[in-house]
Design an enzyme around this catalytic site. Structure first.
Site, mmCIF file in Angstrom:
data_model
loop_
_atom_site.group_PDB
_atom_site.id
_atom_site.type_symbol
_atom_site.label_atom_id
_atom_site.label_comp_id
_atom_site.label_asym_id
_atom_site.label_seq_id
_atom_site.Cartn_x
_atom_site.Cartn_y
_atom_site.Cartn_z
ATOM 1 C CD GLU A 1 1.447 3.757 -6.485
ATOM 2 O OE1 GLU A 1 0.262 3.481 -6.715
ATOM 3 O OE2 GLU A 1 1.825 4.329 -5.457
ATOM 4 C CD GLU B 1 5.400 8.681 -3.660
ATOM 5 O OE1 GLU B 1 4.516 8.258 -2.901
ATOM 6 O OE2 GLU B 1 5.269 8.725 -4.890
ATOM 7 C CG ASN C 1 7.796 6.774 -7.862
ATOM 8 O OD1 ASN C 1 8.837 6.608 -7.227
ATOM 9 N ND2 ASN C 1 6.721 7.375 -7.352
ATOM 10 C CG ASP D 1 5.507 7.941 4.461
ATOM 11 O OD1 ASP D 1 5.640 6.730 4.201
ATOM 12 O OD2 ASP D 1 4.581 8.628 3.988
ATOM 13 C CG HIS E 1 4.782 5.561 0.914
ATOM 14 N ND1 HIS E 1 4.702 6.807 1.485
ATOM 15 C CD2 HIS E 1 4.522 5.743 -0.397
ATOM 16 C CE1 HIS E 1 4.411 7.706 0.557
ATOM 17 N NE2 HIS E 1 4.299 7.090 -0.593
HETATM 18 C C1 GLA Z 1 1.350 7.105 -3.665
HETATM 19 C C2 GLA Z 1 1.492 8.169 -4.732
HETATM 20 C C3 GLA Z 1 1.661 9.528 -4.124
HETATM 21 C C4 GLA Z 1 0.681 9.773 -3.007
HETATM 22 C C5 GLA Z 1 0.820 8.694 -1.982
HETATM 23 C C6 GLA Z 1 -0.095 8.950 -0.816
HETATM 24 O O1 GLA Z 1 2.528 6.758 -3.099
HETATM 25 O O2 GLA Z 1 2.583 7.945 -5.583
HETATM 26 O O3 GLA Z 1 1.510 10.493 -5.121
HETATM 27 O O4 GLA Z 1 -0.616 9.814 -3.512
HETATM 28 O O5 GLA Z 1 0.499 7.470 -2.608
HETATM 29 O O6 GLA Z 1 0.006 10.264 -0.388
#
Ligand code: GLA
Length: 371
Positions: free
Chosen positions: A163, A270, A206, A272, A242
């Site tokens: 991030e 990641e 990422n 979802d 996400h």
């Molecule tokens: C971000 C982080 C993850 C995790 C998510 C929430 O996306 O990269 O490692 O902490 O938040 O679960």
């Protein structure tokens, strides 16, 4: 990928199983088949399927059976982050990361490293070095050498910086790391240290909201370009994904095409799909689930359509809905409960599983040479 690459026959039979499964049970909507006896996710397409895990859950046999049946790669949800590994006195704690690594080894799964440097974590152990450039850099180097070095030969990749782009995409993050080492330089250094620790392992960057915020994606891509031009050993791109059900149709495909334009491997890192976060005032639960199914299929198709060398892995951020961070902490779950994952609280595959499987197998099968 751990284990054998599925044959064309496996893919076709897995694909064929889907409509059959659809006949078994219907959810409320005719459009949302609930799979019955679904094929293992990892057998459906020839690339790694990842899942975020925690040590606590791995010791539950029901959880671990579902996990090992469906997934071929693990990411520690939080136990390989600085927050866990680096203690206040500067010592390292590897008990839980080692247990996750051992679980992966014992079950012939890949281990993905997440994450080395993250703006959101600035541990107390770094405070004494704050404002002391070279000493600060030395402490970061020690940390990265220790962590990456420990899993050298096992980890199949690392999220080196997590991030780095500001929330809305208007620049890069201002954080402990950037204030001490420079806004782009902390990123370059982290990659160089990781490369020093392991000359072979793919090193990824990422970030999130790359599908929903084109301005943030552009900023992220400018950063990737800068890093590549300066010879930073960047070997892949992670798009967290996400997402929520308000994401418009087509946004995923556009993002995937942009991110893939560098020719680097892509990790959906990641995934979802939140129902609650995209809930408009008038949406019914059924409408939300229909949108979730559509997006799952779109995501799968976009990934499967990448050239094979660019499909690093397809990772889901948790196994069952009740494992999701979107439910809030266990002691204090967030109402209304979200249902963002492929399996329900009891470990049953949901309609969104069928949609993802269909998207993956259709595109993957199309791209394979005929037998
Ligand atoms: C971000 C982080 C993850 C995790 C998510 C929430 O996306 O990269 O490692 O902490 O938040 O679960």
């Amino acid at each position: 990928m751990t284990g054998a690459t599925p044959s064309r026959r496996t893919i076709i039979s897995g694909f064929a199983a889907l409509p059959m499964a659809a006949c078994g049970q219907k959810s409320k909507s005719q459009d949302l088949p609930t799979p019955v006896d679904p094929p293992p996710l990892k057998s459906l397409a020839p690339f790694p399927f990842g899942c975020a895990v925690s040590v606590e859950r791995l010791s539950d046999p029901v959880y671990s059976a579902l996990l090992t049946r469906n997934f071929s790669q693990l990411t520690a949800e939080w136990e390989m982050k600085m927050e866990y590994i680096l203690q206040d006195d500067g010592s390292f704690r590897f008990d839980r990361p080692d247990r996750i690594a051992a679980f992966a080894r014992d079950n012939r799964m890949r281990l993905f490293g997440h994450t080395l440097v993250w703006y959101a974590q600035d541990p107390a152990a770094f405070r004494p070095f704050d404002g002391r450039g070279p000493v600060f850099a030395g402490a970061l180097r020690n940390y990265i050498l220790a962590v990456v070095g420990r899993y050298r030969g096992q980890a199949v990749g690392w999220d080196v910086v997590n991030e780095p782009v500001a929330e809305q995409g208007d620049g890069l993050r201002d954080c402990l790391w950037s204030r001490n080492l420079g806004q782009v330089d902390y990123i370059r250094r982290a990659f160089d240290y990781a490369r020093e620790a392991d000359p072979e392992v793919p090193l990824l960057i990422n970030d999130y909201n790359l599908e929903s915020l084109p301005a943030k994606r552009s900023q992220f891509m400018r950063l990737v370009e800068t890093l590549l031009k300066s010879g930073t050993p960047l070997g892949g791109i992670g798009t967290q994904s996400h997402i929520d059900v308000s994401l418009p149709a087509g946004a995923i495909g556009r993002s995937m095409r942009d991110l893939a334009s560098f020719g680097l491997p892509i990790h959906i890192s990641e995934l979802d799909i939140s129902l609650n976060r995209g809930r408009g005032p008038l949406s019914s639960d059924e409408q939300l689930r229909v949108r979730q199914v559509r997006l799952a299929k779109e995501m799968a198709e976009a990934f499967a359509a990448l050239p094979p060398a660019q499909r690093f892995a397809f990772t889901t951020w948790g196994l069952r809905d009740k494992d999701s961070w979107l439910r809030g902490p266990k002691e204090n779950p967030t109402p209304p409960w979200d249902a963002p994952l492929l399996f329900d609280d009891d470990g049953r595959a949901k309609p969104v599983f069928s949609a993802q499987a269909e998207g993956l197998t259709a595109s993957a099968a199309l791209r394979r040479p005929s037998a």
